[in-house]
Design an enzyme around this catalytic site. Sequence first.
Site, PDB file in Angstrom:
ATOM      1  NE  ARG A   1     -16.942 -52.594  73.429  1.00 35.09           N
ATOM      2  CZ  ARG A   1     -18.139 -52.469  73.963  1.00 35.09           C
ATOM      3  NH1 ARG A   1     -19.212 -52.432  73.191  1.00 35.09           N
ATOM      4  NH2 ARG A   1     -18.290 -52.413  75.268  1.00 35.09           N
TER       5      ARG A   1
ATOM      6  CG  ASP B   1      -9.288 -52.072  81.341  1.00 33.47           C
ATOM      7  OD1 ASP B   1     -10.017 -53.064  81.510  1.00 33.47           O
ATOM      8  OD2 ASP B   1      -9.539 -51.171  80.517  1.00 33.47           O
TER       9      ASP B   1
ATOM     10  CG  ASP C   1     -14.706 -45.827  79.247  1.00 36.54           C
ATOM     11  OD1 ASP C   1     -13.601 -46.420  79.294  1.00 36.54           O
ATOM     12  OD2 ASP C   1     -15.435 -45.659  80.250  1.00 36.54           O
TER      13      ASP C   1
ATOM     14  CE  LYS D   1     -13.018 -46.668  82.525  1.00 35.98           C
ATOM     15  NZ  LYS D   1     -14.375 -47.190  82.306  1.00 35.98           N
TER      16      LYS D   1
HETATM   17  N1  BES Z   1     -12.385 -51.475  81.374  1.00 39.29           N
HETATM   18  C1  BES Z   1     -13.736 -51.054  81.263  1.00 39.29           C
HETATM   19  C2  BES Z   1     -14.704 -52.069  81.874  1.00 39.29           C
HETATM   20  C3  BES Z   1     -14.814 -52.060  83.377  1.00 39.29           C
HETATM   21  C4  BES Z   1     -15.490 -51.053  84.034  1.00 39.29           C
HETATM   22  C5  BES Z   1     -14.307 -53.102  84.109  1.00 39.29           C
HETATM   23  C6  BES Z   1     -15.612 -51.087  85.409  1.00 39.29           C
HETATM   24  C7  BES Z   1     -14.437 -53.141  85.473  1.00 39.29           C
HETATM   25  C8  BES Z   1     -15.096 -52.126  86.123  1.00 39.29           C
HETATM   26  C9  BES Z   1     -14.124 -50.901  79.798  1.00 39.29           C
HETATM   27  O1  BES Z   1     -13.113 -50.457  78.980  1.00 39.29           O
HETATM   28  C10 BES Z   1     -15.206 -49.868  79.752  1.00 39.29           C
HETATM   29  O2  BES Z   1     -14.946 -48.761  80.081  1.00 39.29           O
HETATM   30  N2  BES Z   1     -16.393 -50.292  79.349  1.00 39.29           N
HETATM   31  C11 BES Z   1     -17.497 -49.418  79.283  1.00 39.29           C
HETATM   32  C12 BES Z   1     -18.240 -49.718  78.016  1.00 39.29           C
HETATM   33  C13 BES Z   1     -19.335 -48.745  77.704  1.00 39.29           C
HETATM   34  C14 BES Z   1     -18.748 -47.387  77.364  1.00 39.29           C
HETATM   35  C15 BES Z   1     -20.152 -49.262  76.535  1.00 39.29           C
HETATM   36  C16 BES Z   1     -18.384 -49.689  80.502  1.00 39.29           C
HETATM   37  O3  BES Z   1     -18.544 -50.849  80.874  1.00 39.29           O
HETATM   38  O4  BES Z   1     -18.858 -48.730  81.084  1.00 39.29           O
HETATM   39 ZN    ZN Z   2     -11.230 -50.882  79.545  1.00 36.66          ZN
HETATM   40 MN    MN Z   3     -13.004 -48.342  78.906  1.00 32.92          MN
END
Ligand code: BES
Ligand code: ZN
Ligand code: MN
Length: 498
Positions: free
Chosen positions: A353, A290, A349, A279
């Site tokens: 899931r 998280d 990331d 990230k």
């Molecule tokens: N934990 C994050 C989701 C998240 C991001 C929650 C920002 C709150 C604020 C999750 O694990 C994640 O990183 N999701 C990615 C998925 C993508 C790579 C398909 C996202 O949402 O960017």
């Molecule tokens: Zn996450």
């Molecule tokens: Mn993630």
Amino acid sequence: MDYFTTTGAARRLASSCILAGVYERGKLGAAAEDIDSATGGRLADLIRQSDISTSVGSCTVLPALPGVKAKRILVVGLGKRGEFGISQYRKAIAAGIAAIRHTRIHDITNFLTLEEVNGASPYYLARYAVETIGNALYRFDEMKSGRKKPSVPLKKIGFAVQKRGDARQVDLACQHADAIVNGMSLAKDLGNLPPNVCTPSYLGRTAVQLAKKHRNLQTRVLNETEIKRLGMHSFLSVTNGTSEPAKLIVMQYKGTTKQRPTVLVGKGITFDAGGISLKPGPGMDEMKYDMCGAASVMATMAVVATLKLPINLNVVIPTCENLPSSTATRPGDIVTSMAGLTIEVLNTDAEGRLILCDALTYSRRFKPETIIDVATLTGACVIALGHHRTAIMSNDDELADELRRGGIAADDRGWPMPIADEYDSELHSNFADFANIGKREGGAITAACFLGRFTKDMKWAHLDIAGTAWRTGGQKGSTGRPVPMLTEFLLRRAGALP
Ligand code: BES
Ligand code: ZN
Ligand code: MN
């Protein structure tokens, strides 16, 4: 906290503080009306002279008045009478508590329960009040050095009620809300703790402690060897990059015989750096939140066990960190889930899931009547709904509606989003059974579709709490959501509401 009810007139209550409301244009709430007439019109005078403001949440503390037994009256503005609803009611109570939190007042009696608030019953008015006060008094200073602020002196909360029957409702509401407040505080603490303290092992220890506190509750914490033996290679692929051990927490509450359980599954990523799909730096600290799905289902379990609800409830929490390293899973790696389905990890990331799918498969052994997973799953959910509504996705419209209605009643709202084949087909992979991501657009829905592939013959709902579990900015902190929504859902199933 202790609670009591009173059917007496405001002027006659021997209390250290009465919370009385006044509307705009000099209209008085029930308690204010009574106090005004007991004091020969003092309140109306003060409002006329603008010594008391009637805008929502403005507070004025009046010392003892002749003709009124209480030691002081906390007059709070309620705004326009025609616009007085649940959010104004909660705002007024929160402001009242803020006004006295640095005093030594140890009991307060809420007379706002006598007002008309969108037709809400005395039960819900008392519950909102206790929950609002619990929120207002919550502090997280465990990690600050130096002398800790002494605990708040407020010990007793009273409620004015019209009749005996209402008092019974309010007593029940206080019992429920007290448990919800404690549950939310637990969820908030776990969320707010830093990721070097709140590790998967810490979550496991917290679950074990809960089981020690409540009979009817059993907890098992599985280690990586046991997780491997179960074949959870999708879950394990997420923890590859860290030396912090992953855990699978399983909690079982039996409040009744012969009933298939409700199962709650919570995402427990104690820190999400993104893995090799790292990230960006700014705001990355917030990825300690998280694990808020895990915290909220564990907290809901604590509420249910405290209230000894006549239901069966299981909680399953896959928990680990998502860090990059030379042993971390690579984009392009293919892993085999516990269900035997192969997954091409196109983005490390999208890890939530990957741990949830194995926990959902594991949960099949409980033959759930209903299964609900709770996760800070996607940034896309925050874009879609902002911070006010939890996304509700389900393969059963009635279940989605049950959750939505529970959220409304509990004042912890959700909103439905679709699950459909057009989105699901985005998960196509040329190399494995499917991929772990779809397109960027509609990302909250493709994430749900991914999970849906593991819950085909179960009545299942997915709550994406990425927007609602914590606040950012100056007010940064965990919210304890969706504990009220989940608890309401289970209270209804238990037939425990008036
Ligand atoms: N934990 C994050 C989701 C998240 C991001 C929650 C920002 C709150 C604020 C999750 O694990 C994640 O990183 N999701 C990615 C998925 C993508 C790579 C398909 C996202 O949402 O960017
Ligand atoms: Zn996450
Ligand atoms: Mn993630």
